[in-house]
Structure formats: C-alpha cells, structure tokens
Design a protein around this motif. Structure first.
Motif, PDB file in Angstrom:
ATOM      1  N   GLY C 156       0.836  -1.196   0.000  1.00  0.00           N
ATOM      2  CA  GLY C 156       0.000   0.000   0.000  1.00  0.00           C
ATOM      3  C   GLY C 156       0.870   1.244   0.000  1.00  0.00           C
ATOM      4  O   GLY C 156       1.797   1.356   0.799  1.00  0.00           O
ATOM      5  N   CYS C 158       0.625   5.364   0.278  1.00  0.00           N
ATOM      6  CA  CYS C 158      -0.381   6.296   0.762  1.00  0.00           C
ATOM      7  C   CYS C 158       0.137   7.722   0.827  1.00  0.00           C
ATOM      8  O   CYS C 158       1.222   7.975   1.343  1.00  0.00           O
ATOM      9  N   MET C 214      -7.790   4.939   3.266  1.00  0.00           N
ATOM     10  CA  MET C 214      -6.894   3.954   3.850  1.00  0.00           C
ATOM     11  C   MET C 214      -7.664   2.843   4.574  1.00  0.00           C
ATOM     12  O   MET C 214      -7.317   1.659   4.482  1.00  0.00           O
ATOM     13  N   ILE C 218      -6.634  -1.308   4.412  1.00  0.00           N
ATOM     14  CA  ILE C 218      -5.479  -1.539   5.283  1.00  0.00           C
ATOM     15  C   ILE C 218      -5.324  -3.013   5.685  1.00  0.00           C
ATOM     16  O   ILE C 218      -4.205  -3.510   5.859  1.00  0.00           O
ATOM     17  N   LEU C 221      -2.970  -5.273   3.446  1.00  0.00           N
ATOM     18  CA  LEU C 221      -1.586  -4.870   3.150  1.00  0.00           C
ATOM     19  C   LEU C 221      -0.526  -5.654   3.920  1.00  0.00           C
ATOM     20  O   LEU C 221      -0.671  -5.934   5.101  1.00  0.00           O
ATOM     21  N   LEU C 224       2.713  -0.931   4.402  1.00  0.00           N
ATOM     22  CA  LEU C 224       2.056   0.358   4.224  1.00  0.00           C
ATOM     23  C   LEU C 224       3.134   1.420   4.151  1.00  0.00           C
ATOM     24  O   LEU C 224       3.833   1.689   5.134  1.00  0.00           O
ATOM     25  N   ILE C 263       5.057  -0.757   8.604  1.00  0.00           N
ATOM     26  CA  ILE C 263       4.802   0.635   8.221  1.00  0.00           C
ATOM     27  C   ILE C 263       6.142   1.298   7.904  1.00  0.00           C
ATOM     28  O   ILE C 263       7.033   1.330   8.747  1.00  0.00           O
TER      29      ILE C 263
END
Lengths: 309, 309, 309
Positions: C156, C158, C214, C218, C221, C224, C263
């Motif tokens: 993902g 973003c 998102m 989410i 994923l 991210l 993340i």
C-alpha cells in the motif's frame, strides 16, 4: 629544519627547504599508500574565515590521506569565534585542540598575527590580497614532476599579471632556479607590476619579455601558465568586457605550441581555457590539482616533523 | 554506572560519578596516547542548532583523539532537520547513525526532550539559558589538576554573577566538596541570585562574601574565576558602558594576589582580562581549554562504557 | 560488475545488480563490525548543493563505519565552487581529492553531467525532482530484511502519489519482482501519474487498485508505505489545508491491519503518522533509516570494488 615552522609567505622558506618539501611531495605522489598512516593521531584545524572549498578540500584530503583528522569551519558565520575574540586568543585555543592549523582570512596579515601567538604551525591558505603560498608549492611540484626540472625553462604567464599574486609568487619562486626565462603575456592594463620587474627579474639578471599576443610567443614556451581575469579587478564593466576574451587559450592557438609544453592554471577557470583544450595531452591543470594535494601532504609532514621510513 | 546515561544538567551526576570522570580525565591529560584508540569504530553526532565553534571543536577533537569519528552540523541553516521535524524524530534518526550525540540548542530543555526519545547518550552542550554541564566538568578538572584538590579552597568569582549559568553551576558543584569558601565579586546589579545564596550556600553552611571591588579581596583567593559581562544582558547601552570596565583584571590588580592563585575564564574573553596578564604564570585560561578537551574525552568514554586497560 | 559505475537513476542497475547490493547490505546489517575497515584509506566527497542533513548523515556515517573518511560541503554558500565554475570542472577537481562522490543538487540532471566528466563513481543523492536512488535501495533492503522477500507482497502506498518520486521509484523497483500487488491510496488530486500506470503496471500485467480511503484496504496490506504531503506541491494554501490531514495514520486506522504488516516512511514525517503509532511493533520507519545506512555502506563498497573476506 622545518618542524614547528609557519608558512605565511611563499618566500618564507629557503630554496633548499622548498626542495626538501618538493622531494617529499614527489615521493608521496609516486606512492601515497606508504604515507597513509604518517599523521595518525594528529589533527589539522581548517580555519576558513572566507569560503574556499577547493583549497579547504585539498588540505583536508591531504591530512586524511596521511591518516590524520580534521576539525574546522568553512565560513565566518558558522564561527562563534567572531564574537569579539581576537585572532591571538582564537589560535591559542585552537592550539589546545589541534596540532597544526590552516587559515584563510579576508584581512591581509591575519595569518601572521595568528602565527605570532601560536604554539602550533600555522599555514596561510590565502589572506587579503590572496597571498597563497601553497599554490606556489603546488605549481613548483607540478613543474618539477612533469618537466623533470625547475631550471632552464621558458615560462609563459598569461592573463591578469597585475593583480594576480599567484603569478607574482611563481615568478619569485622560479627566479631562484637557474636559467629560467619569462614571457609575460598580458594586456597593457594588466602588466606585471614594476617592483617585480625591477627587484626580482632585472636585479637577478633574468631574461624576460613582455608581449600582448599569446600567438606570437606560444611556440617558445615550455610552460604556459594561464590565469583568470577577475571581473572585480576592473575599474568598470566596459573595460572588463573588452578585455576578458583577449586571452583565451583554444585549440587554434595551441597549434603553434611545442609538443611537450604543459598548460597550467590555478583553477577554477571560467572561460580563459576553452573546454576543447581539456582533451589535449598538454592540458595539465587537473593533474596540477592533484599535485596540490601531494605537496600539502609533504608540507604538513614537514611542519609536524613527521617521518616515514 | 555512567554507561548509557545522558548529561543534561551539571548536577545530573553524583559527586562520586563526577569524581570518576575527573579521575579518568586526569589520567588522559597525563597520557593521551594511551587512549588514542579507545573509541575506534564509534561515531559522535554534533547537533549544533546554534553556532558555538569553540565547544564544537572541543567535542570533535575529544572524539577524534579517542580514535572515534564525527558527523554533524554547525548551524541551523545547514540542517534540513528544521523542515518541521520534531526533536524526538531527529534524535531517533541520529541514533541510527551515531553512538553518542552532543546537542546545543537555543531553546531551554531541548536536549532533555531529545534524551527522552534517544537510544544513545545525549550530552547538553548548552541550551537556552546556557546550561552547559561540560563547562562545569572542565572547571572541576582544571582546578583539581592545577590545585591538586577540590576542597579547602577560597574561590573568587568575578563579573556577571547574575546571568552567568557557568558561575552558578560552578558554585553548586564546588559546594559539594569540603570546606570551600566563595568570594562573590560583582556590581550590585549583577549579584548572584538569591536562590543560589539560600538554597545552595546558606543551606549547606558554606562561607561566602559579597564584595564590589576585586582589589579588596584578591589576596585571599586560591582561584580567581573571571567571566564576561555580556552586552546583551544589560537593559540599556548606557548601563553597559558604565559597568563593563569595572571588573577588568590587569597586572596592577594582580600584584596583591597569592603566588599560586590560578586565574580561570570560560573563554572567549573580550577585555575582562587585559592581554598583559596572559604572560603571568597564574594565567591558566588557555590550559583550562585543554582540560576541557580531556574531560570531554573522559565523559565520552564513560557514557559509551568504553575502557582502556 | 558494479566497480567504477555511477548511480544516477534507481533503474540504472539490473535486478541482479541490485540483488547483489542488497545481499551485501543484509550481511553488513547483521555484522557491521566485520566491515569496519573495508574502506580504510578511501575518501568520500559529499557535495550538497542544497542542504539535506539526513541524507548527508546517512552517507557520512556509512563511509565512516567502513573505516573511510569524508570531505564535503553541506550547502551552496560554503562552496566557492559556485564561482562560475562548471560542474564538469568541479567534479574533475574533486576526483583529485576523493575516491567516490555523492551529489545533491537542485537542478535535475546535474549528477548526470558530473558523472560524464568524473573519473570516480558519482552517486545521485537527489536532484531537481528529487530522483533519489539510494532511498529506493533503502526501501528494498528494509522490505527484504523485514519481510524476508521482495516477492508476493501487497504494497500500500499512501499520500502524495503524484509528485513523490520516492513512490514512483519504489513501484518501478518492486514491479521487477514476482507477483507483487499495489494498492494506491491517495486523494484524486494526487493520484499516481498515468505513465506509471500504463508503462510500468499495466504493461507488466501487475495488479493494482486505486482507492481514496486507507481504512477500506489496510487489512489487505503487507506493507504500508506512508509519504508526506508537501505544502509546496499544492496550488494554493486552501487546497493544502483541506487535504493534508486526510491521510494520517493513527492507532484507530491501524486496528484493521495485519499483525505482520510493516509501516514504512522515507522520513522526515510531519504529522502523516501520529506519534502514538511509534510504539506499535509494526512501525518500522526508524529501523528503515538504519537500513538506509547499511545499504549505502554496501553501495559504496560495490562502486569502489572493495571486498571483505
């Protein structure tokens, strides 16, 4: 004995002291590896009260390639040293931290004041009128390495010969070696000052010629030393524009030159050497920058009294 | 155990922790060579959000003389860190690259915030009101090395005693040792703040005297600690001009002093110590700068938990 | 063969060349000590024509942790290189002093020009539109190290997907590995440009999805990748204020995510990731900065042709 000495003016050292530095510089240039730990544990302070990236890099690389370390500042703002402190106090404090210092300062004489109060060697990397002794050492090592000698040479100096201290220092330095001749190529407005002609050249019975056109003399030269015509040296913009292109070296002008002539330049160049010249095997100005690093390595070693067996 | 700790305030460490640092600092000052590889492979980050060349040089030289390396910035402009990033994020990123960090910041408390988020030791090299714990360590090592003790001393503090945090920290630090006396020499307008007198001196039954004239007391002193009267501390220019020369140490005033008194100053000095005093054997302020480097070497070693056998 | 090569664009290297760098980077990350003398005697020049403290620190720490040394400037002012000198001349001079150079420049293509004239490897550390190939290498090493693979991942992306070159480079790079899927999360105004969709994704039959929220995706994923919404990318302030908070990751949004999602963020973050997320074990953006240093160590070694047995 160079250990513990300062280098403030290109003429501070005797010919034999300079030869000692050049000999070591030449040795380093051939085998830098051998010297890669010569200054381990030593610190160089680079005190640049006005920016000069090129000179700073050359000194820093020199010290690092000797295994030493560097502290310093690269412009006045970043220096709280400015807070009303005297040069004398600054250098005495720096001497607590470093083993040798390089100073560039906009005021003429500042490095000399520093040296008076310093317990560590001080090297002048350019003050006011841009006295710049390590440039002279650079030029000498380059000539010696590439021509194999510092004597019996015909040296052409081209461009701004009036204000360029680099040129004045080179004339003085090369005048100490045997049988060199100078051909001074410049517009009338930018000729070598009288005191150089009288007190250096004529006094020592050195042959020299003043001309206006590079083309007329290029065939005679062993060395062609080009310099920049700095805009700020001119009285007015018009004068600058009229003269600035008169002394540009290009392929056409090079046709008349000897096969083994070398072209030098203290750098940075703007347009006084056409880019097309870079490929010519006689173009040695980038190699000259490399010799600049090697001669600074030698200088640092000598002033610190460091030896490598 | 000092390994992994931060140094934010001069009083962060216990007396015995400080003594541990001073002992190592003293050892380093006598034989720096022995420690020249103590921090090999370690990196110090110098984060100077306001310039302070002297302090930065002292830390950098300290780390380099331990065989370590340095990354850093010397003023805010050159730091993209400013791009709206929090101190917390900055230090967490720095901790990816370096093993220990030194921070100088115009905002009081910034180093403390950094320490909260840091996985590596953070040393405060001066924040807002110029809390500056390594200056205090410097003063202590200098006194201990030159006087042989931190006890039974009569310490004169002269100049701006109101705003000078250096002075406040030194009073606090020396108050922890036995039988020291303070003579506080300042104009009425710049006397030591009440909280120091009440909470540090009176609370601990420490003898002190407040006077206006250096001449009246100089004969009693073992240490004369001079400080700068900063122009920016005054309410108006007139006031500054009236007072600034009142507390200048010169040869004449020195005549009444003990033979083994030592003169200290955090530097840079402006004119509060006349240049003629520099030659006096009691003038120790440049030596003090050298002890500053040695004590920082000791501090870095302790916070990194590095030892040399 | 990577020795002597330049890195100007993230796609300059083949997949197998990149894998070679990542493999070495992974090895370094597990045992940095082993490489602590790999570049002894080598010098990296950091030429930052615009400031970027974070990137500069990462490169400098990388070189120092390899036992090498660094010279450089961190902003244009401090560089006299500006004095009308061409990039070609500058790099040729730098090549006299250093063994490898990193350049950040506000003008797109400047590092490419430097590379044309350079006898030493040149690494682009960001030019005009912020082509920034070592960020891409950082992202790849982080993903490979933390997910154990560069294939079969749902990624993902973003935030600002229109202007962010970091994102475009990552899409291109990850598209070269098998069976990855992309979920592109952005406001309509900041969608991935068409050429990426057509020439990279569709052309290679790569599955992708464009969404606005998102929260809706989410849970799918594996990675991210958050990016900053830069104020300067917006046409007007109003538009910026309307959009800037739309893509903020917080604890609430994280609830729906996989346990082993990671993340990432190129840093610095402003507020696009709430501080409360930092404690979450899926937050890997600071670790990512550390991998950035390791991958730069690998890159420097490969371009210099240095090996450690």
């Amino acid at each position: 004995m160079l250990k513990g000495r300062h280098l403030l003016d290109p003429m501070d050292f005797t010919t034999s002291e300079i030869d000692e530095i050049l000999e070591l510089g030449g040795e380093i240039s051939k085998n830098p590896e051998k010297f890669s730990k010569a200054c381990q544990g030593k610190i160089l302070a680079t005190l640049f009260y006005e920016p000069s990236t090129r000179t700073r890099f050359s000194f820093e690389a020199a010290m690092l390639r000797l295994g030493g370390q560097v502290i310093g500042f690269s412009e006045p703002n970043s220096s709280s040293v400015a807070k009303g402190e005297s040069i004398a106090d600054t250098i005495r404090t720096i001497a607590c931290y470093a083993d040798i210092a390089v100073m560039r300062h906009p005021k003429e004489g500042a490095p000399r004041v520093a040296a008076m109060y310093s317990s560590i060697p001080v090297i002048n990397a350019g003050d006011g009128g841009h006295q710049h002794p390590t440039q002279t050492l650079t030029d000498l090592l380059t000539i010696k390495s590439l021509k194999g000698t510092l004597s019996n040479l015909t040296i052409g100096l081209c461009g701004d010969l009036k204000f360029g201290r680099t040129v004045h220092s080179l004339i003085k330095a090369m005048s100490r070696y045997e049988n060199n001749k100078f051909i001074l190529i410049s517009p009338k407005e930018l000729k070598v000052p009288d005191y150089i002609k009288k007190e250096v050249l004529e006094k020592n019975n050195i042959e020299f010629l003043e001309v206006e056109r590079m083309e007329d003399v290029i065939g005679k030269l062993d060395i062609l030393y080009m310099t920049r015509v700095q805009r700020e040296r001119f009285f007015n913009e018009e004068e600058y524009l009229r003269l600035k292109d008169s002394y540009i070296l290009d392929k056409a002008k090079l046709k008349g030159a000897k096969e083994d002539m070398i072209i030098l330049h203290p750098l940075p160049r703007v347009n006084e050497i056409a880019v097309e010249v870079d490929e010519d095997k006689r173009a040695k100005y980038f190699e000259q920058a490399k010799y600049g690093m090697f001669v600074r390595m030698a200088l640092i070693m000598k002033l610190l009294g460091v030896e490598v067996c």
